[in-house]
Design a protein around this motif. Structure first.
Motif, short mmCIF file in Angstrom:
data_model
loop_
_atom_site.label_atom_id
_atom_site.label_comp_id
_atom_site.label_asym_id
_atom_site.label_seq_id
_atom_site.Cartn_x
_atom_site.Cartn_y
_atom_site.Cartn_z
N ILE A 33 0.87 -1.18 0.00
CA ILE A 33 0.00 0.00 0.00
C ILE A 33 0.90 1.22 0.00
N ALA A 34 0.67 2.15 -0.94
CA ALA A 34 1.46 3.39 -1.00
C ALA A 34 0.52 4.56 -1.20
N GLY A 35 0.68 5.59 -0.39
CA GLY A 35 -0.17 6.77 -0.51
C GLY A 35 0.14 7.77 0.58
N ILE A 36 -0.83 8.62 0.88
CA ILE A 36 -0.68 9.68 1.86
C ILE A 36 -1.33 9.26 3.17
N ALA B 181 1.09 12.53 9.64
CA ALA B 181 -0.05 12.64 8.73
C ALA B 181 0.22 13.72 7.69
N GLY B 182 -0.22 13.48 6.47
CA GLY B 182 0.01 14.40 5.36
C GLY B 182 1.22 14.05 4.51
N GLN B 183 2.04 13.11 4.98
CA GLN B 183 3.23 12.70 4.26
C GLN B 183 2.98 11.37 3.54
N ALA B 184 3.77 11.11 2.51
CA ALA B 184 3.66 9.86 1.76
C ALA B 184 4.33 8.72 2.51
N ALA B 185 3.77 7.53 2.35
CA ALA B 185 4.34 6.33 2.97
C ALA B 185 3.97 5.12 2.13
N ALA B 186 4.75 4.06 2.28
CA ALA B 186 4.47 2.79 1.63
C ALA B 186 4.67 1.68 2.65
N LEU B 187 3.75 0.72 2.66
CA LEU B 187 3.82 -0.40 3.59
C LEU B 187 3.64 -1.70 2.82
N TYR B 188 4.46 -2.69 3.13
CA TYR B 188 4.24 -4.04 2.62
C TYR B 188 3.24 -4.71 3.55
N THR B 189 2.30 -5.46 2.99
CA THR B 189 1.19 -5.99 3.77
C THR B 189 0.99 -7.49 3.55
N ARG C 192 -5.20 7.27 -3.96
CA ARG C 192 -6.00 7.79 -5.06
C ARG C 192 -7.49 7.87 -4.73
N GLY C 193 -7.80 8.39 -3.55
CA GLY C 193 -9.18 8.61 -3.17
C GLY C 193 -9.83 7.49 -2.38
N VAL C 194 -9.15 6.38 -2.19
CA VAL C 194 -9.67 5.27 -1.39
C VAL C 194 -8.84 5.17 -0.13
N GLY C 195 -9.51 5.17 1.03
CA GLY C 195 -8.81 5.09 2.30
C GLY C 195 -8.70 3.66 2.79
N TYR C 196 -7.50 3.23 3.09
CA TYR C 196 -7.25 1.88 3.60
C TYR C 196 -6.76 1.97 5.04
N VAL D 10 -2.92 2.75 10.75
CA VAL D 10 -2.83 4.00 9.98
C VAL D 10 -3.91 3.97 8.91
N LEU D 11 -4.38 5.15 8.53
CA LEU D 11 -5.32 5.30 7.42
C LEU D 11 -4.55 5.94 6.29
N ILE D 12 -4.45 5.22 5.18
CA ILE D 12 -3.67 5.68 4.03
C ILE D 12 -4.61 5.92 2.86
N ASP D 13 -4.53 7.13 2.27
CA ASP D 13 -5.32 7.47 1.09
C ASP D 13 -4.53 7.06 -0.16
#
Length: 56
Positions: A5-8, A41-49, A22-26, A17-20
């Motif tokens: 998962i990669a996003g803001i 919050a507000g920064q980009a992050a990527a997580l392996y899941t 492209r408009g979908v919150g995970y 964490v809640l990661i956006d």
């Protein structure tokens, strides 16, 4: 299976964490150690899941 998962980061909790993405919150449940290492919050992050599916 969702492997990454990669996003803001919209919200950081103690164990999730809640990661956006492209408009979908995970909501991704993480260890406290991983949560502490993530940017604010507000920064980009990527997580392996690992996706866990249960049928209770």
């Amino acid at each position: 299976m969702i492997g990454r998962i990669a996003g803001i980061i919209l919200h950081r909790g103690r164990d999730h964490v809640l990661i956006d993405v492209r408009g979908v919150g995970y909501i991704v449940h993480v260890s406290e150690r991983t949560a502490a290492a993530l940017p604010p919050a507000g920064q980009a992050a990527a997580l392996y899941t690992d996706l866990l599916v249960r049928e209770d």
